[in-house]
Write a protein that holds these residues in place. Structure first.
Motif, PDB file in Angstrom:
ATOM      1  N   SER A  77       0.818  -1.215   0.118  1.00  0.00           N
ATOM      2  CA  SER A  77      -0.072   0.157   0.046  1.00  0.00           C
ATOM      3  C   SER A  77       0.729   1.304   0.102  1.00  0.00           C
ATOM      4  O   SER A  77       0.283   2.552   0.007  1.00  0.00           O
ATOM      5  CB  SER A  77      -0.864   0.122   1.207  1.00  0.00           C
ATOM      6  OG  SER A  77      -1.608  -1.237   1.242  1.00  0.00           O
ATOM      7  N   LYS A  78       1.854   1.158  -0.073  1.00  0.00           N
ATOM      8  CA  LYS A  78       3.089   2.291   0.226  1.00  0.00           C
ATOM      9  C   LYS A  78       3.006   3.264  -1.269  1.00  0.00           C
ATOM     10  O   LYS A  78       2.878   4.353  -0.899  1.00  0.00           O
ATOM     11  CB  LYS A  78       4.502   1.986   0.259  1.00  0.00           C
ATOM     12  CG  LYS A  78       5.503   2.794   0.198  1.00  0.00           C
ATOM     13  CD  LYS A  78       6.846   2.566   0.306  1.00  0.00           C
ATOM     14  CE  LYS A  78       7.850   3.523   0.180  1.00  0.00           C
ATOM     15  NZ  LYS A  78       9.305   3.095   0.144  1.00  0.00           N
ATOM     16  N   ARG A  79       2.664   2.771  -2.293  1.00  0.00           N
ATOM     17  CA  ARG A  79       2.472   3.673  -3.430  1.00  0.00           C
ATOM     18  C   ARG A  79       0.992   4.552  -3.452  1.00  0.00           C
ATOM     19  O   ARG A  79       1.333   5.585  -3.809  1.00  0.00           O
ATOM     20  CB  ARG A  79       2.086   2.605  -4.532  1.00  0.00           C
ATOM     21  CG  ARG A  79       1.848   3.339  -5.914  1.00  0.00           C
ATOM     22  CD  ARG A  79       1.493   2.487  -7.031  1.00  0.00           C
ATOM     23  NE  ARG A  79       0.894   3.028  -8.190  1.00  0.00           N
ATOM     24  CZ  ARG A  79       0.691   2.621  -9.339  1.00  0.00           C
ATOM     25  NH1 ARG A  79       0.286   1.294  -9.401  1.00  0.00           N
ATOM     26  NH2 ARG A  79       0.094   3.235 -10.503  1.00  0.00           N
ATOM     27  N   TYR A  80       0.165   4.326  -2.608  1.00  0.00           N
ATOM     28  CA  TYR A  80      -0.810   4.838  -2.656  1.00  0.00           C
ATOM     29  C   TYR A  80      -1.079   5.719  -1.236  1.00  0.00           C
ATOM     30  O   TYR A  80      -1.685   7.032  -1.197  1.00  0.00           O
ATOM     31  CB  TYR A  80      -2.394   3.988  -2.565  1.00  0.00           C
ATOM     32  CG  TYR A  80      -2.624   3.288  -3.884  1.00  0.00           C
ATOM     33  CD1 TYR A  80      -3.125   4.028  -4.916  1.00  0.00           C
ATOM     34  CD2 TYR A  80      -2.342   2.042  -3.815  1.00  0.00           C
ATOM     35  CE1 TYR A  80      -3.189   3.332  -6.076  1.00  0.00           C
ATOM     36  CE2 TYR A  80      -2.413   1.063  -5.172  1.00  0.00           C
ATOM     37  CZ  TYR A  80      -2.796   1.942  -6.165  1.00  0.00           C
ATOM     38  OH  TYR A  80      -3.064   1.444  -7.416  1.00  0.00           O
ATOM     39  N   LEU A  81      -0.595   5.330  -0.278  1.00  0.00           N
ATOM     40  CA  LEU A  81      -0.770   5.722   1.172  1.00  0.00           C
ATOM     41  C   LEU A  81       0.644   6.622   1.697  1.00  0.00           C
ATOM     42  O   LEU A  81       0.427   7.480   2.826  1.00  0.00           O
ATOM     43  CB  LEU A  81      -1.285   4.817   1.999  1.00  0.00           C
ATOM     44  CG  LEU A  81      -2.762   4.050   1.758  1.00  0.00           C
ATOM     45  CD1 LEU A  81      -2.844   3.097   2.648  1.00  0.00           C
ATOM     46  CD2 LEU A  81      -3.793   5.321   1.611  1.00  0.00           C
ATOM     47  N   SER A 148      -6.855   3.008   0.243  1.00  0.00           N
ATOM     48  CA  SER A 148      -6.318   3.214  -1.204  1.00  0.00           C
ATOM     49  C   SER A 148      -7.485   3.416  -2.104  1.00  0.00           C
ATOM     50  O   SER A 148      -7.339   4.155  -2.984  1.00  0.00           O
ATOM     51  CB  SER A 148      -5.560   1.783  -1.403  1.00  0.00           C
ATOM     52  OG  SER A 148      -4.369   1.686  -0.596  1.00  0.00           O
ATOM     53  N   ARG A 150     -10.013   4.751  -1.470  1.00  0.00           N
ATOM     54  CA  ARG A 150     -10.652   6.206  -1.448  1.00  0.00           C
ATOM     55  C   ARG A 150      -9.799   7.086  -2.032  1.00  0.00           C
ATOM     56  O   ARG A 150     -10.273   8.122  -2.298  1.00  0.00           O
ATOM     57  CB  ARG A 150     -10.788   6.194   0.148  1.00  0.00           C
ATOM     58  CG  ARG A 150     -11.771   5.798   0.856  1.00  0.00           C
ATOM     59  CD  ARG A 150     -13.080   6.608   0.999  1.00  0.00           C
ATOM     60  NE  ARG A 150     -12.890   7.619   1.924  1.00  0.00           N
ATOM     61  CZ  ARG A 150     -13.773   8.871   1.746  1.00  0.00           C
ATOM     62  NH1 ARG A 150     -14.905   8.665   1.189  1.00  0.00           N
ATOM     63  NH2 ARG A 150     -13.562   9.878   2.855  1.00  0.00           N
ATOM     64  N   LYS A 151      -8.536   6.775  -2.188  1.00  0.00           N
ATOM     65  CA  LYS A 151      -7.745   7.608  -2.994  1.00  0.00           C
ATOM     66  C   LYS A 151      -8.110   7.730  -4.477  1.00  0.00           C
ATOM     67  O   LYS A 151      -8.149   8.636  -5.074  1.00  0.00           O
ATOM     68  CB  LYS A 151      -6.355   7.133  -3.040  1.00  0.00           C
ATOM     69  CG  LYS A 151      -5.572   7.200  -1.475  1.00  0.00           C
ATOM     70  CD  LYS A 151      -5.587   8.815  -1.053  1.00  0.00           C
ATOM     71  CE  LYS A 151      -4.879   8.705   0.377  1.00  0.00           C
ATOM     72  NZ  LYS A 151      -4.515  10.310   0.946  1.00  0.00           N
ATOM     73  N   VAL A 152      -8.528   6.521  -5.002  1.00  0.00           N
ATOM     74  CA  VAL A 152      -9.018   6.580  -6.174  1.00  0.00           C
ATOM     75  C   VAL A 152     -10.342   6.938  -6.537  1.00  0.00           C
ATOM     76  O   VAL A 152     -10.766   7.616  -7.521  1.00  0.00           O
ATOM     77  CB  VAL A 152      -8.848   4.951  -6.653  1.00  0.00           C
ATOM     78  CG1 VAL A 152      -9.228   4.858  -8.495  1.00  0.00           C
ATOM     79  CG2 VAL A 152      -7.359   4.688  -6.889  1.00  0.00           C
TER      80      VAL A 152
END
Length: 291
Positions: A77-81, A148, A150-152
């Motif tokens: 999940s590092k890429r998104y958060l 993640s 929710r980011k999208v």
């Protein structure tokens, strides 16, 4: 990496964050361990998987299993958060595992009706998760997938995403516990927890948005301001059928004020066209401050 870690720890109210993590984790652990773990259903998420594993291997603690299962998900999940959020999540996971495996087990497990267990497990878990989410962290697992997502798709509520993701784990509980009740209790748990998550995170700022199309918009705006102390915004519109110019009043208010607003519109212009919508959040003067 060194600078990121330094920025994470610098200027943060760590004691407050840890206190909120502890309180939210305590409630969450009560829901999962005290109420759900002995009720023969999987509540969904990594905790549901941990309960299933504990069902077959009772010597493996639920919190510790959840912590171990979360490690690869955290890395993914590092890429998104970002590293800061994941560090907070790891901290929350450790605290949650401590309450799940050490503190709450001292009180035993609920051994009553499974229906009540599912309802109270959902309530305690939902409130605990809402506190944790509002502390800008989560309990890992599908929570990380949810955040993640929710980011999208920021327009989706956390509760809605939870319902979709947890469904597959709940159905898997049917195979493990061997009866359809496991699915029914699992979905009841998810419904209750979703309700409390959304109520805790959005419920205190929800209200009604009124769109009023009226020939008496000026008088309506004046009376609304005088009687219910709410401002309104006049929008210029044009009827698609008649081609005539129209005034549309836009007014955000709470549920009690909406009843008063309906009465005002009825008294001033019974021919007015009124659309009432729900809103989750309004920021600006008279409402929430801008973040």
């Amino acid at each position: 990496m060194k600078n990121r870690l330094k920025n994470y720890f610098a200027g943060r109210n760590m004691l407050r964050e840890i206190a909120l993590d502890c309180f939210g984790s305590l409630l969450y652990a009560i829901g999962i361990y005290y109420f759900a773990a002995n009720a023969d259903f999987a509540p969904g998420g990594i905790s549901g998987i941990a309960i299933i594993i504990n069902h077959f291997f009772s010597f493996l603690p639920i919190g510790t299993v959840a912590l171990v299962l979360n490690l690869p998900i955290i890395l993914g999940s590092k890429r998104y958060l970002g590293i800061g959020y994941l560090l907070r999540t790891f901290r929350t996971l450790v605290i949650s595992a401590f309450f799940m495996d050490v503190v709450v087990p001292m009180f035993g497990m609920y051994d009553g009706m499974h229906l009540l267990a599912a309802m109270y497990a959902g309530a305690f878990s939902g409130i605990g998760l809402a506190i944790i989410y509002n502390n800008n962290t989560c309990t890992g697992g599908t929570d990380l997938v949810i955040m993640s997502a929710r980011k999208v798709k920021p327009h989706l509520s956390i509760g809605q995403i939870t319902m979709v993701i947890d469904g597959s784990i709940i159905f898997f509980g049917w195979l493990v516990f061997g009866n359809i009740d496991a699915v029914l209790y699992g979905f009841l748990f998810t419904f209750v927890s979703t309700f409390f998550i959304d109520r805790m995170m959005y419920g205190f700022t929800t209200g009604k948005l009124a769109m009023i199309i009226s020939e008496q918009s000026t008088e309506l705006a004046k009376i609304i301001g005088q009687q219910i102390r709410r401002g309104s915004t006049r929008l210029l519109a044009k009827g698609s059928y008649s081609g005539a110019d129209k005034d549309v009043l836009l007014c955000a208010c709470n549920r009690t004020q909406q009843v008063m607003l309906n009465k005002i519109v009825k008294d001033v212009d019974p021919e007015a066209f009124v659309i009432i919508l729900d809103y989750n959040e309004v920021r600006g003067q008279g409402f929430l401050p801008h973040e």
